[in-house]
Design a protein around this motif. Structure first.
Motif, PDB file in Angstrom:
ATOM      1  N   ASN A  50       0.841  -1.197   0.000  1.00 34.02           N
ATOM      2  CA  ASN A  50       0.000   0.000   0.000  1.00 34.02           C
ATOM      3  C   ASN A  50       0.872   1.241   0.000  1.00 34.02           C
ATOM      4  N   GLN A  51       0.568   2.150  -0.887  1.00 31.75           N
ATOM      5  CA  GLN A  51       1.318   3.396  -0.944  1.00 31.75           C
ATOM      6  C   GLN A  51       0.697   4.403   0.008  1.00 31.75           C
ATOM      7  N   THR A  52       1.537   5.241   0.590  1.00 34.33           N
ATOM      8  CA  THR A  52       1.078   6.349   1.410  1.00 34.33           C
ATOM      9  C   THR A  52       0.592   7.443   0.483  1.00 34.33           C
ATOM     10  N   GLN A  53      -0.667   7.840   0.656  1.00 29.63           N
ATOM     11  CA  GLN A  53      -1.275   8.852  -0.207  1.00 29.63           C
ATOM     12  C   GLN A  53      -0.995  10.245   0.356  1.00 29.63           C
TER      13      GLN A  53
ATOM     14  N   TRP B 292       5.259   6.045  -1.827  1.00 35.25           N
ATOM     15  CA  TRP B 292       4.400   7.237  -1.767  1.00 35.25           C
ATOM     16  C   TRP B 292       3.680   7.456  -3.089  1.00 35.25           C
TER      17      TRP B 292
ATOM     18  N   ALA C 259      -2.863  10.306   3.918  1.00 37.88           N
ATOM     19  CA  ALA C 259      -2.130  10.235   5.178  1.00 37.88           C
ATOM     20  C   ALA C 259      -1.509  11.582   5.522  1.00 37.88           C
TER      21      ALA C 259
ATOM     22  N   LEU D 255       5.584  11.390   8.844  1.00 37.65           N
ATOM     23  CA  LEU D 255       4.945  10.071   8.833  1.00 37.65           C
ATOM     24  C   LEU D 255       5.367   9.187   9.999  1.00 37.65           C
TER      25      LEU D 255
END
Length: 99
Positions: free
Chosen positions: A2-5, A29, A50, A98
């Motif tokens: 899962n990429q950090t949005q 990302w 995020a 983050l």
């Protein structure tokens, strides 16, 4: 994976495109860019982010309005101000927020 949005807001299209490219250089990302307050708020409501990255050129009244809007919808959202300084600084700002 899962990429950090990350929602990136900036007033200058060329600079915004560069910041998005730099953020997206990290495979973990994914950046979505917006120019206007209205576009940013609409995009924020349609997707789970995020972090919000505020670029230079955003005037204080807009910045205040955006921050209030984002935190009212997600009190845990991380909001970072980025005024430039190269890709190393940008990455460090994102990593720090983050953590």
């Amino acid at each position: 994976m899962n990429q950090t949005q990350i929602l990136v807001i900036g007033r200058h299209p060329e600079i915004l495109a560069t910041v998005i490219r730099l953020v997206n250089n990290n495979p973990a990302w994914n950046a979505t860019g917006c120019i206007t307050d209205e576009e940013a708020m609409s995009t924020f409501d349609k997707q789970t982010f995020a972090m919000v990255l505020l670029g230079g050129g955003i005037e204080e009244p807009s910045e205040d309005k955006l921050c209030a809007y984002f935190t009212s919808r997600n009190p845990d959202i991380k909001i970072v101000q980025h005024y430039g300084g190269g890709s190393g600084l940008l990455s460090a700002e994102i990593y720090e927020a983050l953590e």
